[in-house]
Design a protein around this motif. Structure first.
Motif, PDB file in Angstrom:
ATOM      1  N   TYR A 122      50.022  50.086  44.102  1.00 34.57           N
ATOM      2  CA  TYR A 122      50.898  48.881  44.087  1.00 34.57           C
ATOM      3  C   TYR A 122      51.245  48.397  42.394  1.00 34.57           C
ATOM      4  O   TYR A 122      51.908  47.181  42.479  1.00 34.57           O
ATOM      5  CB  TYR A 122      50.669  47.817  44.890  1.00 34.57           C
ATOM      6  CG  TYR A 122      50.481  48.435  46.425  1.00 34.57           C
ATOM      7  CD1 TYR A 122      51.644  48.579  47.067  1.00 34.57           C
ATOM      8  CD2 TYR A 122      49.273  48.701  46.824  1.00 34.57           C
ATOM      9  CE1 TYR A 122      51.511  49.217  48.303  1.00 34.57           C
ATOM     10  CE2 TYR A 122      49.326  49.250  48.353  1.00 34.57           C
ATOM     11  CZ  TYR A 122      50.188  49.385  48.822  1.00 34.57           C
ATOM     12  OH  TYR A 122      50.273  50.033  50.116  1.00 34.57           O
ATOM     13  N   SER A 123      50.976  48.988  41.490  1.00 34.41           N
ATOM     14  CA  SER A 123      51.209  48.658  40.111  1.00 34.41           C
ATOM     15  C   SER A 123      51.365  49.590  39.180  1.00 34.41           C
ATOM     16  O   SER A 123      51.073  49.694  38.157  1.00 34.41           O
ATOM     17  CB  SER A 123      49.839  47.718  39.634  1.00 34.41           C
ATOM     18  OG  SER A 123      48.789  48.881  39.572  1.00 34.41           O
ATOM     19  N   ASP A 182      44.832  51.573  43.238  1.00 38.44           N
ATOM     20  CA  ASP A 182      46.022  50.575  43.363  1.00 38.44           C
ATOM     21  C   ASP A 182      47.312  51.353  42.891  1.00 38.44           C
ATOM     22  O   ASP A 182      48.009  51.401  42.144  1.00 38.44           O
ATOM     23  CB  ASP A 182      45.769  49.371  42.329  1.00 38.44           C
ATOM     24  CG  ASP A 182      46.831  48.410  42.737  1.00 38.44           C
ATOM     25  OD1 ASP A 182      47.584  48.430  43.652  1.00 38.44           O
ATOM     26  OD2 ASP A 182      46.971  47.471  41.815  1.00 38.44           O
ATOM     27  N   GLU A 193      54.358  51.714  37.206  1.00 35.57           N
ATOM     28  CA  GLU A 193      55.707  51.831  36.585  1.00 35.57           C
ATOM     29  C   GLU A 193      56.441  53.052  36.716  1.00 35.57           C
ATOM     30  O   GLU A 193      55.692  54.218  36.546  1.00 35.57           O
ATOM     31  CB  GLU A 193      55.673  51.375  34.964  1.00 35.57           C
ATOM     32  CG  GLU A 193      54.974  50.217  34.788  1.00 35.57           C
ATOM     33  CD  GLU A 193      55.620  49.008  35.137  1.00 35.57           C
ATOM     34  OE1 GLU A 193      57.085  49.057  34.939  1.00 35.57           O
ATOM     35  OE2 GLU A 193      55.165  47.982  35.696  1.00 35.57           O
ATOM     36  N   SER A 219      58.906  49.140  39.475  1.00 31.14           N
ATOM     37  CA  SER A 219      57.474  49.192  39.594  1.00 31.14           C
ATOM     38  C   SER A 219      57.142  49.107  41.090  1.00 31.14           C
ATOM     39  O   SER A 219      57.739  48.478  41.951  1.00 31.14           O
ATOM     40  CB  SER A 219      56.848  47.895  38.993  1.00 31.14           C
ATOM     41  OG  SER A 219      55.541  47.756  39.503  1.00 31.14           O
ATOM     42  N   THR A 220      56.016  49.763  41.495  1.00 35.18           N
ATOM     43  CA  THR A 220      55.608  49.815  42.920  1.00 35.18           C
ATOM     44  C   THR A 220      55.306  48.456  43.443  1.00 35.18           C
ATOM     45  O   THR A 220      54.905  48.161  44.501  1.00 35.18           O
ATOM     46  CB  THR A 220      54.695  50.773  43.231  1.00 35.18           C
ATOM     47  OG1 THR A 220      53.480  50.620  42.294  1.00 35.18           O
ATOM     48  CG2 THR A 220      55.054  52.203  43.027  1.00 35.18           C
ATOM     49  N   SER A 221      55.221  47.385  42.541  1.00 32.82           N
ATOM     50  CA  SER A 221      54.913  46.227  42.887  1.00 32.82           C
ATOM     51  C   SER A 221      55.978  45.414  43.731  1.00 32.82           C
ATOM     52  O   SER A 221      55.829  44.586  44.364  1.00 32.82           O
ATOM     53  CB  SER A 221      54.558  45.411  41.530  1.00 32.82           C
ATOM     54  OG  SER A 221      55.673  45.383  40.704  1.00 32.82           O
TER      55      SER A 221
END
Ligand code: DO4
Ligand code: MG
Length: 280
Positions: A195-196, A193, A198, A216-218
Motif C-alpha cells: 500500500y505504499s 507493504d 509509487e 500511489s497504491t496508498s
C-alpha cells in the motif's frame, strides 16, 4: 525473491532473477511451480531454490506466468470512478456507487491467450478510437486466494467502447493483447507493504513523451485481501491466476494510444514493463 520466466532453447521456463542474471528452473513453467508448491505445501521460494540450476545466465524476462485466469477490479481509485462517471453523465454516480459500496467491481479480463509480457505488442482494437493504458498492481494467487506475490499489469482498455454502454465492458476489456504482465513476480516476503508503492506511466510517440502520470497504491480505496475475498465467493479460481487491482492513472482523450506508441509502466520495487502498441 524475484521470480519469472525466461526462454531457454525456445522453451519458456521459470527462473529466479538476481539483477540481470537468471537461474533457470528446467522443465517447469511458473504456473507448474506454483501448482507444485501448493500441492506439496512447500513455500514457492523454497521449491524454486530446490529446483533451480546452480548456474546463472544473463537472460531477459518474458511474461512471468501464463495465467490460468486473469480477473480485475475496477473503480478502486477515486480518479477512475470520477473519470468514468463524468463520461456517462446521464447515469449519475454509476461508478461512484461501486467505489464506495462494500462489493467491488470485479470483471473477467481473460486467459493467457490475451496476455503478453515485456517488450511484446499490446493491442488497439480496430473498432476503437480511444484505447488507454491502465497501469495496475497485480496480485498472483495460489490456492484458495492465497497471495503469492505481485507484478505489474497493464489493463489496456477501449474506453470509447466502455463509454458507449456499460454492457459493452467485456468488449472494451478482452481482446488480443489487452493485458500485459511483468517484468517479474516479487514474492510477498519481499514486498510486505503493497500500500505504499509509487506507480508511474509514460506514453512515448516517436521521440516525444505525450503522456506521463503517477499514482500511489496508498490511494487504493480497498484492501487487497478484501478484493480477493470477493473474487473467491462461489468462484474458486485456480492457482496461478492473477487479480488486477485497478488503475489510478487516467490518460486524456488527446493522448489515446496510437499504433507504434511505447507504453512504459513502473513500480520501482517490481521493475518496468514496456510494450509497443499495434492494431489487432
Ligand atoms: O468499469 C470499468 C473498469 C474500471 C477499471 O478497469 C479500473 O478502474 O481499473
Ligand atoms: Mg483497470
Amino acid at each position: 525473491m524475484r521470480l519469472g520466466q525466461i526462454r531457454v532453447n525456445n522453451q519458456v521456463v521459470a527462473a529466479i532473477f538476481e539483477g540481470e542474471w537468471a537461474q533457470p528452473i528446467p522443465n517447469y513453467t511458473m504456473v507448474d511451480l506454483i501448482r507444485q508448491s501448493e500441492a506439496k505445501s512447500v513455500p514457492l521460494t523454497d521449491l524454486a531454490i530446490q529446483l533451480a540450476k546452480s548456474s546463472k545466465e544473463p537472460a531477459d524476462p518474458v511474461i512471468p506466468l501464463q495465467p490460468s485466469e486473469v480477473w480485475a477490479c475496477g473503480c478502486t481509485y477515486e480518479k477512475s470512478a470520477a473519470f468514468r462517471d463524468a463520461d456517462v453523465g446521464t447515469r449519475e454516480s454509476f461508478y461512484a456507487y461501486v467505489y464506495k459500496e462494500p462489493r467491488p467491481e470485479i470483471f473477467f479480463k481473460g486467459t493467457a491467450r490475451v496476455c503478453v509480457g515485456p517488450g511484446e505488442v499490446i493491442g488497439i482494437r480496430s473498432d476503437s478510437h480511444f484505447t488507454a493504458p491502465e497501469p495496475e498492481l497485480a496480485v498472483i494467487l495460489g490456492n484458495e486466494g492465497r497471495i503469492i506475490g505481485y507484478t505489474l499489469a497493464n489493463d489496456v482498455s477501449a474506453w470509447d467502447i466502455e463509454r458507449e454502454n456499460p454492457l459493452y465492458l467485456p468488449q472494451s476489456k478482452i481482446y488480443t493483447g489487452c493485458c500485459s504482465l511483468g517484468p517479474m513476480i516479487v514474492t510477498t516476503d519481499q514486498l510486505p507493504d503493497p500500500y505504499s508503492l509509487e506507480i508511474s506511466c509514460t506514453v512515448t510517440r516517436g521521440d516525444k513523451t505525450i503522456f506521463s502520470g503517477t499514482t500511489s497504491t496508498s490511494r487504493l480505496a480497498r484492501r487487497i485481501d478484501e478484493m480477493v475475498n470477493f473474487l473467491l465467493r462461489s468462484n474458486p479460481v485456480p492457482a496461478g491466476s492473477v487479480l488486477l487491482t485497478g488503475t489510478g492513472i487516467i490518460i486524456t482523450e488527446e493522448t489515446a494510444l496510437m499504433p507504434g506508441d511505447i507504453v512504459s509502466i513502473r513500480i520501482p520495487e517490481i521493475g518496468e514493463l514496456s510494450n509497443v502498441t499495434s492494431l489487432v
